[in-house]
Design an enzyme around this catalytic site. Structure first.
Site, PDB file in Angstrom:
ATOM      1  N   ALA A  22      89.589  55.426 -23.605  1.00 56.14           N
ATOM      2  CA  ALA A  22      90.159  56.990 -23.708  1.00 56.14           C
ATOM      3  C   ALA A  22      90.959  57.191 -24.797  1.00 56.14           C
ATOM      4  O   ALA A  22      91.044  58.314 -25.355  1.00 56.14           O
ATOM      5  CB  ALA A  22      90.671  57.245 -22.371  1.00 56.14           C
ATOM      6  N   THR A  26      91.842  60.826 -27.206  1.00 51.46           N
ATOM      7  CA  THR A  26      92.758  61.847 -26.995  1.00 51.46           C
ATOM      8  C   THR A  26      93.137  62.598 -28.278  1.00 51.46           C
ATOM      9  O   THR A  26      93.423  63.864 -28.040  1.00 51.46           O
ATOM     10  CB  THR A  26      94.103  61.085 -26.745  1.00 51.46           C
ATOM     11  OG1 THR A  26      94.203  59.985 -27.568  1.00 51.46           O
ATOM     12  CG2 THR A  26      94.024  60.593 -25.142  1.00 51.46           C
ATOM     13  N   HIS A 116      80.164  52.967 -19.132  1.00 46.52           N
ATOM     14  CA  HIS A 116      80.160  53.839 -18.219  1.00 46.52           C
ATOM     15  C   HIS A 116      79.234  55.253 -18.237  1.00 46.52           C
ATOM     16  O   HIS A 116      79.286  56.152 -17.432  1.00 46.52           O
ATOM     17  CB  HIS A 116      81.681  54.772 -18.213  1.00 46.52           C
ATOM     18  CG  HIS A 116      82.661  53.532 -17.653  1.00 46.52           C
ATOM     19  ND1 HIS A 116      83.909  53.776 -17.948  1.00 46.52           N
ATOM     20  CD2 HIS A 116      82.596  52.124 -17.458  1.00 46.52           C
ATOM     21  CE1 HIS A 116      84.653  52.525 -17.437  1.00 46.52           C
ATOM     22  NE2 HIS A 116      83.798  51.699 -17.207  1.00 46.52           N
ATOM     23  N   CYS A 124      67.598  62.723 -12.110  1.00 50.85           N
ATOM     24  CA  CYS A 124      67.169  62.893 -10.783  1.00 50.85           C
ATOM     25  C   CYS A 124      67.345  61.769  -9.938  1.00 50.85           C
ATOM     26  O   CYS A 124      66.902  60.622 -10.419  1.00 50.85           O
ATOM     27  CB  CYS A 124      65.785  63.557 -10.548  1.00 50.85           C
ATOM     28  SG  CYS A 124      65.005  63.604  -9.070  1.00 50.85           S
ATOM     29  N   SER A 187      92.167  51.372 -25.429  1.00 51.41           N
ATOM     30  CA  SER A 187      91.994  50.951 -23.844  1.00 51.41           C
ATOM     31  C   SER A 187      93.155  50.343 -23.477  1.00 51.41           C
ATOM     32  O   SER A 187      93.708  49.726 -24.053  1.00 51.41           O
ATOM     33  CB  SER A 187      90.757  50.054 -23.933  1.00 51.41           C
ATOM     34  OG  SER A 187      90.720  49.382 -22.681  1.00 51.41           O
ATOM     35  N   SER A 188      93.650  50.667 -22.151  1.00 48.69           N
ATOM     36  CA  SER A 188      94.770  50.046 -21.605  1.00 48.69           C
ATOM     37  C   SER A 188      94.317  48.592 -21.119  1.00 48.69           C
ATOM     38  O   SER A 188      95.243  47.909 -20.623  1.00 48.69           O
ATOM     39  CB  SER A 188      94.856  50.798 -20.100  1.00 48.69           C
ATOM     40  OG  SER A 188      93.904  50.759 -19.322  1.00 48.69           O
TER      41      SER A 188
HETATM   42 ZN   LIG Z   1      62.801  64.479  -9.559  1.00 44.87          ZN
END
Ligand SMILES: [Zn+2]
Length: 250
Positions: A22, A26, A116, A124, A187-188
């Protein structure tokens, strides 16, 4: 100067990689959600769990669409551009990131492994069809809550929610095994299994550079720890490297 030292380490490496968190975003106006101005001071992290999504997809999207909108207004900063430049120079082979903002790619980086996921895509849960997140946000604006696929399945962001395993971890660890230098940026290094990346490089005899505003649990095993602002430090490293290569070729 620390940026000269880091520049020399990158120049003498054969397979340098970056690991970002993160703190690199920033300066793009995205608050570290664990930090003092972070999202989790205002909202419960409970809202970003897979259990909550399954239980109440409407409530989940009411919250998550706010988060996504905030991320979409952000642009890459000088730190993102510096890493993209190092890749273009052939000096950084891959970026492994904990971020979901997609700013590395916007800055021009090509080989980005997202642990992530990305908030720029949705899918979907039933048929796995993918959707552009901006389209989904538009549908939410028009009152479609939760957004649904044509098959009737609920649409979700293509990000790792709390309670879910990270993406691409075996690929990331494989790259870390090949690497002889990792720059851990913003990164921490507290969240498992992300901290495995720098640890794997070290265990295989590689070097670890940590650029982070705060102390990290891996500072003691790092070869260099830098506390400067990443958006100032990384361009300084790129300038140093460019000067060095200019002198070498002349
Ligand atoms: Zn679908």
């Amino acid at each position: 100067m620390e940026c000269d030292k880091v520049g020399d380490m990158i120049l003498t490496s054969t397979f340098a990689i970056a690991f970002t968190g993160a703190g690199i975003s920033t300066a793009s106006g995205i608050p570290d959600f664990r930090g003092p101005n972070g999202l989790w001071k205002k909202y419960s992290p409970e809202l970003a769990t897979i259990d909550y999504f399954n239980k109440d997809p409407k409530g989940f999207w009411e919250f998550y669409s706010l988060r996504m909108r905030g991320l979409f207004t952000a642009l890459p900063n000088k730190a993102h551009y510096a890493l993209a430049e190092l890749e273009k120079l052939g000096l950084i082979k891959a970026i492994i990131t904990q971020n979901i903002d997609g700013l590395h790619q916007l800055a021009g980086s090509k080989n980005v492994i997202e642990l992530h996921g990305t908030m720029r895509k949705c899918y979907c849960v039933r048929c796995l069809k993918t959707y552009d997140s901006q389209q989904i946000l538009k549908r939410i604006d028009e009152g479609e809550l939760p957004p649904k696929c044509e098959c009737g399945g609920v649409i979700r962001p293509d990000v790792v929610l709390f309670g879910e395993p990270v993406y691409n971890i075996s690929e990331a660890i494989q790259i870390a095994r090949e690497s002889d230098l990792v720059l851990s940026i913003g990164s921490s290094l507290t969240v498992y299994p992300a901290n495995l990346i720098p640890l794997t490089v070290k265990e295989n005899g590689g070097k670890l550079i940590i650029l982070n505003a705060e102390e990290t649990p891996l500072d003691s095993i790092a070869d260099i720890v830098v506390r400067e602002r990443v958006e100032e430090f990384l361009p300084c490293v790129v300038n140093y490297i460019k000067n060095q290569t200019l002198h070498r070729s002349s």
